[in-house]
Design a protein around this motif. Structure first.
Motif, PDB file in Angstrom:
ATOM      1  N   GLU A  12      36.968 -33.662   1.139  1.00 59.24           N
ATOM      2  CA  GLU A  12      36.216 -33.448   2.512  1.00 59.24           C
ATOM      3  C   GLU A  12      34.701 -34.305   2.411  1.00 59.24           C
ATOM      4  O   GLU A  12      34.388 -35.008   3.106  1.00 59.24           O
ATOM      5  N   TRP A  13      34.197 -34.190   0.960  1.00 58.96           N
ATOM      6  CA  TRP A  13      33.061 -34.833   0.744  1.00 58.96           C
ATOM      7  C   TRP A  13      33.167 -36.432   0.915  1.00 58.96           C
ATOM      8  O   TRP A  13      32.155 -36.876   1.531  1.00 58.96           O
ATOM      9  N   LEU A  14      34.496 -36.915   0.337  1.00 55.70           N
ATOM     10  CA  LEU A  14      34.401 -38.420   0.627  1.00 55.70           C
ATOM     11  C   LEU A  14      34.634 -38.850   2.046  1.00 55.70           C
ATOM     12  O   LEU A  14      33.743 -39.654   2.401  1.00 55.70           O
ATOM     13  N   ILE A  15      35.252 -38.183   2.841  1.00 52.01           N
ATOM     14  CA  ILE A  15      35.400 -38.625   4.480  1.00 52.01           C
ATOM     15  C   ILE A  15      34.105 -38.325   5.178  1.00 52.01           C
ATOM     16  O   ILE A  15      33.535 -39.329   5.620  1.00 52.01           O
ATOM     17  N   ARG A  16      33.436 -36.987   4.655  1.00 53.45           N
ATOM     18  CA  ARG A  16      32.166 -36.847   5.377  1.00 53.45           C
ATOM     19  C   ARG A  16      31.070 -38.070   4.988  1.00 53.45           C
ATOM     20  O   ARG A  16      30.289 -38.410   6.073  1.00 53.45           O
ATOM     21  N   ARG A  17      31.117 -38.634   3.806  1.00 52.60           N
ATOM     22  CA  ARG A  17      30.125 -39.606   3.440  1.00 52.60           C
ATOM     23  C   ARG A  17      30.329 -40.910   4.123  1.00 52.60           C
ATOM     24  O   ARG A  17      29.313 -41.405   4.648  1.00 52.60           O
ATOM     25  N   LEU A  18      31.829 -41.148   4.127  1.00 52.49           N
ATOM     26  CA  LEU A  18      32.013 -42.164   4.897  1.00 52.49           C
ATOM     27  C   LEU A  18      31.796 -42.414   6.473  1.00 52.49           C
ATOM     28  O   LEU A  18      31.055 -43.202   7.209  1.00 52.49           O
ATOM     29  N   VAL A  19      32.037 -41.159   7.142  1.00 52.04           N
ATOM     30  CA  VAL A  19      31.585 -41.033   8.658  1.00 52.04           C
ATOM     31  C   VAL A  19      30.072 -41.051   8.662  1.00 52.04           C
ATOM     32  O   VAL A  19      29.606 -41.438   9.518  1.00 52.04           O
ATOM     33  N   HIS A  20      29.280 -40.423   7.784  1.00 53.08           N
ATOM     34  CA  HIS A  20      28.010 -40.324   7.980  1.00 53.08           C
ATOM     35  C   HIS A  20      27.214 -41.687   7.800  1.00 53.08           C
ATOM     36  O   HIS A  20      26.467 -42.065   8.654  1.00 53.08           O
ATOM     37  N   ALA A  21      27.942 -42.603   6.887  1.00 50.67           N
ATOM     38  CA  ALA A  21      27.482 -43.852   6.669  1.00 50.67           C
ATOM     39  C   ALA A  21      27.680 -44.866   7.915  1.00 50.67           C
ATOM     40  O   ALA A  21      26.902 -45.738   8.061  1.00 50.67           O
ATOM     41  N   SER A  22      28.699 -44.290   8.617  1.00 50.31           N
ATOM     42  CA  SER A  22      28.953 -45.170   9.938  1.00 50.31           C
ATOM     43  C   SER A  22      28.152 -44.770  11.026  1.00 50.31           C
ATOM     44  O   SER A  22      28.029 -45.496  12.220  1.00 50.31           O
ATOM     45  N   GLY A  23      27.168 -44.018  10.921  1.00 48.55           N
ATOM     46  CA  GLY A  23      26.024 -43.375  11.884  1.00 48.55           C
ATOM     47  C   GLY A  23      26.242 -42.156  12.659  1.00 48.55           C
ATOM     48  O   GLY A  23      25.452 -41.573  13.419  1.00 48.55           O
ATOM     49  N   LEU A  24      27.588 -41.604  12.506  1.00 48.08           N
ATOM     50  CA  LEU A  24      28.023 -40.505  13.147  1.00 48.08           C
ATOM     51  C   LEU A  24      27.391 -39.160  12.545  1.00 48.08           C
ATOM     52  O   LEU A  24      27.161 -39.214  11.228  1.00 48.08           O
ATOM     53  N   ARG A  25      26.784 -38.207  13.240  1.00 44.45           N
ATOM     54  CA  ARG A  25      26.145 -36.795  12.769  1.00 44.45           C
ATOM     55  C   ARG A  25      27.330 -35.739  13.405  1.00 44.45           C
ATOM     56  O   ARG A  25      27.938 -35.823  14.525  1.00 44.45           O
TER      57      ARG A  25
END
Length: 133
Positions: A12-25
């Motif tokens: 979960e943490w890995l996916i969330r980090r990548l999604v957040h880095a792409s600019g999504l909240r």
């Protein structure tokens, strides 16, 4: 059982980090529907997208699930109930207009996050197009 995490797992943490880095909240471990007592790992409310990252053992992954050696009846029934609840959750959310994304913990985080970003952007664009005069 107390040591088993129900949220903030490494996948979960890995996916969330990548999604957040792409600019999504997004919301973490939130209920997509207030009256549904189930939480998604990531919730994009305006776009109505719920993301679940399922553990291979607890959700009965067809590739990696290994039946338990001890107390087989209890644990096998528990996993079966989990998968039935997952299907029920998917159905209820889809009936309410939500897009449900489910990933297994063994799937590459980069692939999962790419799909999340793409589908959330697509849903947001569709919503923006509907509300434009």
């Amino acid at each position: 059982m107390q040591a088993i995490r129900s949220r903030d797992t490494k996948p979960e943490w890995l996916i969330r980090r990548l999604v957040h880095a792409s600019g999504l909240r997004y919301r973490v471990a939130a209920r997509p529907l207030p009256d549904l007592r189930r939480t998604a790992d990531m919730v994009f409310r305006p776009a109505k997208v719920a993301v679940f990252i399922d553990g291979c053992y607890w959700h009965g992954c067809p590739e990696h699930y290994v039946p338990p050696r001890t107390n087989q009846g209890y644990w096998s029934d528990k996993v079966l109930r989990n998968t039935e609840r997952d299907r029920d959750t998917d159905q209820r959310l889809m009936q309410a207009g939500w897009l449900v994304l489910r990933f297994w913990e063994h799937e590459p985080a980069e692939d999962c996050s790419r799909k999340v970003v793409e589908l959330v952007a697509r849903r947001r664009a569709r919503i923006a197009g509907e509300s434009a005069p």
